[in-house]
Write a protein that holds these residues in place. Structure first.
Motif, PDB file in Angstrom:
ATOM      1  N   ILE A 147       0.860  -1.180   0.000  1.00 21.20           N
ATOM      2  CA  ILE A 147       0.000   0.000   0.000  1.00 21.20           C
ATOM      3  C   ILE A 147       0.900   1.235   0.000  1.00 21.20           C
ATOM      4  CG2 ILE A 147      -1.880   1.219   1.142  1.00 21.20           C
ATOM      5  CD1 ILE A 147      -2.597  -1.580   0.172  1.00 21.20           C
ATOM      6  N   ASP A 148       0.935   1.940  -1.118  1.00 29.19           N
ATOM      7  CA  ASP A 148       1.764   3.139  -1.215  1.00 29.19           C
ATOM      8  C   ASP A 148       1.093   4.305  -0.485  1.00 29.19           C
ATOM      9  OD1 ASP A 148       3.604   1.794  -2.784  1.00 29.19           O
ATOM     10  OD2 ASP A 148       2.585   2.327  -4.649  1.00 29.19           O
ATOM     11  N   PRO A 149       1.890   5.162   0.137  1.00 26.07           N
ATOM     12  CA  PRO A 149       1.301   6.351   0.774  1.00 26.07           C
ATOM     13  C   PRO A 149       0.853   7.361  -0.269  1.00 26.07           C
ATOM     14  CG  PRO A 149       3.700   6.457   0.883  1.00 26.07           C
ATOM     15  CD  PRO A 149       3.355   5.116   0.286  1.00 26.07           C
ATOM     16  N   ALA A 150      -0.050   8.242   0.120  1.00 31.36           N
ATOM     17  CA  ALA A 150      -0.432   9.329  -0.779  1.00 31.36           C
ATOM     18  C   ALA A 150       0.767  10.250  -1.003  1.00 31.36           C
ATOM     19  CB  ALA A 150      -1.594  10.116  -0.186  1.00 31.36           C
ATOM     20  N   ALA A 151       0.857  10.804  -2.195  1.00 32.31           N
ATOM     21  CA  ALA A 151       1.990  11.668  -2.526  1.00 32.31           C
ATOM     22  C   ALA A 151       1.991  12.917  -1.641  1.00 32.31           C
ATOM     23  CB  ALA A 151       1.932  12.073  -3.992  1.00 32.31           C
ATOM     24  N   PRO A 174       4.004  15.376  -8.590  1.00 36.16           N
ATOM     25  CA  PRO A 174       2.559  15.618  -8.453  1.00 36.16           C
ATOM     26  C   PRO A 174       2.235  16.782  -7.515  1.00 36.16           C
ATOM     27  CG  PRO A 174       3.030  13.279  -8.292  1.00 36.16           C
ATOM     28  CD  PRO A 174       4.348  13.987  -8.254  1.00 36.16           C
ATOM     29  N   VAL A 175       2.954  16.880  -6.407  1.00 35.98           N
ATOM     30  CA  VAL A 175       2.708  17.970  -5.457  1.00 35.98           C
ATOM     31  C   VAL A 175       3.110  19.309  -6.072  1.00 35.98           C
ATOM     32  CG1 VAL A 175       3.294  18.891  -3.174  1.00 35.98           C
ATOM     33  CG2 VAL A 175       2.992  16.431  -3.486  1.00 35.98           C
ATOM     34  N   LEU A 176       4.219  19.309  -6.817  1.00 31.70           N
ATOM     35  CA  LEU A 176       4.644  20.533  -7.494  1.00 31.70           C
ATOM     36  C   LEU A 176       3.590  20.974  -8.514  1.00 31.70           C
ATOM     37  CD1 LEU A 176       6.816  22.678  -7.992  1.00 31.70           C
ATOM     38  CD2 LEU A 176       7.866  21.112  -9.654  1.00 31.70           C
ATOM     39  N   LEU A 177       3.028  20.007  -9.247  1.00 30.61           N
ATOM     40  CA  LEU A 177       1.969  20.327 -10.198  1.00 30.61           C
ATOM     41  C   LEU A 177       0.748  20.910  -9.497  1.00 30.61           C
ATOM     42  CD1 LEU A 177       1.987  17.306 -12.696  1.00 30.61           C
ATOM     43  CD2 LEU A 177       2.481  19.699 -13.219  1.00 30.61           C
ATOM     44  N   LYS A 178       0.417  20.355  -8.338  1.00 33.74           N
ATOM     45  CA  LYS A 178      -0.724  20.877  -7.571  1.00 33.74           C
ATOM     46  C   LYS A 178      -0.477  22.316  -7.146  1.00 33.74           C
ATOM     47  CE  LYS A 178      -3.378  20.014  -3.315  1.00 33.74           C
ATOM     48  NZ  LYS A 178      -4.740  19.853  -3.882  1.00 33.74           N
ATOM     49  N   GLN A 179       0.728  22.617  -6.670  1.00 32.95           N
ATOM     50  CA  GLN A 179       1.052  23.974  -6.231  1.00 32.95           C
ATOM     51  C   GLN A 179       1.000  24.958  -7.398  1.00 32.95           C
ATOM     52  OE1 GLN A 179       4.895  23.345  -4.453  1.00 32.95           O
ATOM     53  NE2 GLN A 179       4.065  22.587  -2.514  1.00 32.95           N
ATOM     54  N   ILE A 180       1.539  24.545  -8.543  1.00 34.42           N
ATOM     55  CA  ILE A 180       1.505  25.414  -9.726  1.00 34.42           C
ATOM     56  C   ILE A 180       0.068  25.643 -10.174  1.00 34.42           C
ATOM     57  CG2 ILE A 180       2.139  25.569 -12.161  1.00 34.42           C
ATOM     58  CD1 ILE A 180       4.713  24.036 -11.462  1.00 34.42           C
ATOM     59  N   THR A 181      -0.730  24.569 -10.184  1.00 36.77           N
ATOM     60  CA  THR A 181      -2.132  24.689 -10.583  1.00 36.77           C
ATOM     61  C   THR A 181      -2.895  25.603  -9.636  1.00 36.77           C
ATOM     62  OG1 THR A 181      -2.069  22.455 -11.518  1.00 36.77           O
ATOM     63  CG2 THR A 181      -4.242  23.397 -11.081  1.00 36.77           C
ATOM     64  N   VAL A 210      -4.667  13.775 -10.668  1.00 36.35           N
ATOM     65  CA  VAL A 210      -5.797  13.486 -11.561  1.00 36.35           C
ATOM     66  C   VAL A 210      -7.114  13.613 -10.806  1.00 36.35           C
ATOM     67  CG1 VAL A 210      -6.893  11.683 -12.952  1.00 36.35           C
ATOM     68  CG2 VAL A 210      -4.426  12.003 -13.074  1.00 36.35           C
ATOM     69  N   ARG A 211      -7.124  13.168  -9.551  1.00 38.67           N
ATOM     70  CA  ARG A 211      -8.349  13.267  -8.752  1.00 38.67           C
ATOM     71  C   ARG A 211      -8.715  14.734  -8.493  1.00 38.67           C
ATOM     72  NH1 ARG A 211      -9.556  10.045  -3.042  1.00 38.67           N
ATOM     73  NH2 ARG A 211     -11.755   9.628  -3.480  1.00 38.67           N
ATOM     74  N   ASP A 212      -7.712  15.573  -8.289  1.00 36.03           N
ATOM     75  CA  ASP A 212      -7.977  17.002  -8.113  1.00 36.03           C
ATOM     76  C   ASP A 212      -8.660  17.590  -9.347  1.00 36.03           C
ATOM     77  OD1 ASP A 212      -7.030  17.214  -5.567  1.00 36.03           O
ATOM     78  OD2 ASP A 212      -5.423  18.625  -6.017  1.00 36.03           O
ATOM     79  N   ILE A 213      -8.161  17.256 -10.520  1.00 34.33           N
ATOM     80  CA  ILE A 213      -8.750  17.766 -11.761  1.00 34.33           C
ATOM     81  C   ILE A 213     -10.189  17.284 -11.894  1.00 34.33           C
ATOM     82  CG2 ILE A 213      -8.554  17.805 -14.265  1.00 34.33           C
ATOM     83  CD1 ILE A 213      -6.370  19.354 -12.754  1.00 34.33           C
ATOM     84  N   SER A 214     -10.435  16.034 -11.503  1.00 31.95           N
ATOM     85  CA  SER A 214     -11.793  15.497 -11.544  1.00 31.95           C
ATOM     86  C   SER A 214     -12.731  16.268 -10.618  1.00 31.95           C
ATOM     87  CB  SER A 214     -11.774  14.013 -11.152  1.00 31.95           C
ATOM     88  OG  SER A 214     -13.074  13.521 -10.952  1.00 31.95           O
ATOM     89  N   VAL A 215     -12.268  16.578  -9.400  1.00 25.88           N
ATOM     90  CA  VAL A 215     -13.099  17.324  -8.447  1.00 25.88           C
ATOM     91  C   VAL A 215     -13.390  18.723  -8.976  1.00 25.88           C
ATOM     92  CG1 VAL A 215     -13.155  18.345  -6.132  1.00 25.88           C
ATOM     93  CG2 VAL A 215     -12.345  16.008  -6.435  1.00 25.88           C
TER      94      VAL A 215
END
Length: 490
Positions: free
Chosen positions: A284-288, A293-300, A470-475
């Protein structure tokens, strides 16, 4: 139909067998049409574009592209029940599409077909979009059918009483999955809290002669209840060796088997299977929490907030004028909220209440219509007429874009709580604050204030544990529909 007692699973989903049998051919037809839709989505654009641009052998190129696309889909079981669907459809389909490009390149070299790479990629873009759209449409159709107690798989659960109760409770939380429990084979003599039928019990001791009949007992129950799938929940009295013998019997008897690993709300992208000797190991991998991915979230977050502030500046002006002209007081309202890692920050909103609203809250505590730590009143007397309209379309939340721009909030995340709410949190609820709160989130797109406190916490924990870009974009995409719908906004 069996009614469940209060607090147990909802068995009104159990379909009448005639209704179910009438609906299943429709589901099968949808799956059978999928390869034809995918083939058309490749053959027509590839053939036409190659012909228009005068590529050599356009028909052969189109046939090879179509065959490659279908071969990749079939090799990954995309035309079975396990195909990607719904909000998670885009990424698996994109992976398949990239794989198909590689396969097609090899096939064209072997077949000695010369075609421009740029033309080929451009011609294959429609099949990528069509693949995602088709899966989402099928998913939405099936979800709607399942909520009408159709297109369901009848499930028999095998396990100990306590484990079975947990499984039943989790399945009862949602109605968008395909499973409906029609009975249970319990291990031992303990009773379950649910009203689901228990047509037979298995021996407590797996080494007894009675345990050798596990397979016959479960197969007989599955046949009597017309269950096409058997869920097995491992436990102390249902160890691996006993499950293995049961699996042999079920497969020999033509029944499908699924093992419940005891995990709750773990997204598929976090699960990896590996072999260690004779064991199957589930990682079970931890959430990033760092990396690309985190850098992309911050930029977005920053660019998205900046862009939205620029585009919505006329809306800001109109809302500010409406508030100023309709009631006395400031246009903006701020509150101290608790952010990531318990750090307080000043959150901005358009004012939707009278200026004395905070002083009036104590007198309204007994009117709170929400359970748990949240305070909500459907017809709150403190809300102004303009404020009610702003809340209906979530326009009062727009100034939080400034909080996103300054880094206190994210575009997507859990709801930012008040300090007095946080004081009532237990250790599980505090987990919500391990990420930045969001302008929107799963709570906002799933019913908002109509949800119970437990449902709100469960959605936020699901986001924290299973976060992905990807889940963020979906929300964000679902937020537009939720704002227009306005359900739970008060």
């Amino acid at each position: 139909m069996i009614d469940s007692p209060a607090g147990t699973a909802k068995w009104d989903r159990v379909p009448e067998r005639d209704d179910e049998s009438r609906h299943r051919p429709t589901e099968r037809r949808l799956r059978q049409l999928a390869p034809a839709v995918d083939a058309v989505g490749v053959l027509i654009p590839v053939g036409l574009l190659c012909a228009v641009t005068q590529q050599p052998q356009p028909l052969l190129t189109a046939v090879l592209a179509g065959a490659s696309w279908l071969a990749v889909g079939a090799s990954k079981n995309r035309y079975s029940r396990a195909e990607p669907a719904g909000d998670g459809a885009a990424l698996p389909v994109l992976r398949d599409w990239l794989t198909m490009l590689g396969v097609l390149a090899i096939v064209c070299v072997v077949a000695r077909v010369e075609v421009s790479l740029q033309i080929c990629v451009l011609a294959l873009l429609p099949c990528l979009a069509l693949g995602v759209a088709r899966r989402r449409l099928v998913h939405r159709y099936l979800v709607a059918a399942r909520r009408r107690a159709q297109a369901l798989r009848r499930v028999l659960i095998v396990g100990e009483a306590g484990t079975v109760d947990v499984v039943l409770a989790e399945l009862a939380h949602r109605t968008d999955h395909e499973y409906v429990v029609v009975g249970s084979c319990l291990v031992g003599e303990e009773a379950i809290d649910s009203a689901v039928p228990v047509p037979a019990r298995l021996a407590s001791d797996g080494s007894t002669p009675e345990a050798a009949l596990d397979g016959e007992t479960v197969l007989r129950c599955a046949a009597d209840l017309d269950a096409d799938l058997v869920f097995v929940a491992p436990g102390r009295r249902l160890p691996a060796a006993r499950i293995r013998r049961l699996a042999w019997a079920l497969h020999d008897g033509g029944r499908n088997l699924a093992i419940l690993p005891g995990l709750i709300d773990v997204s598929q992208h976090r699960v990896r299977l590996a072999k260690a000797g004779g064991l199957t190991v589930m990682h079970i991998d931890p959430a990033a929490r760092r990396g690309v991915p985190v850098l992309l979230k911050q930029i977005t977050d920053r660019l998205g907030a900046l862009l939205l502030l620029a585009l919505l500046s006329p809306v800001f002006a109109l809302v500010a004028a409406a508030i100023k002209l309709s009631s006395a007081g400031p246009v903006f309202y701020w509150q101290i909220r608790v952010g990531q890692d318990l750090r307080p920050f000043r959150m901005w909103k358009f004012r939707t209440m009278v200026v004395t609203a905070d002083r009036m809250r104590a007198a309204l505590e007994t009117s709170n219509e929400h359970d748990g730590a949240m305070f909500k009143i459907r017809r709150d007397p403190r809300v102004t007429p303009v404020g009610r309209l702003l809340r209906r379309f979530s326009l009062d939340e727009l100034p939080q874009l400034f909080n996103v721009l300054t880094g206190h909030m994210s575009l997507v995340g859990p709801r930012p709580p008040l300090p007095e709410e946080v004081e009532r949190y237990d250790g599980t609820e505090l987990r919500r604050l391990s990420v930045k709160p969001g302008l929107t989130g799963l709570w906002q797109v799933s019913g908002r204030s109509d949800l119970s406190w437990d449902e709100t916490v469960a959605l936020d924990l699901s986001y924290v544990d299973n976060w992905s870009y990807v889940r963020d974009i979906s929300v964000l995409a679902r937020t537009v529909r939720a704002v227009v719908d306005g359900r739970g906004a008060y």
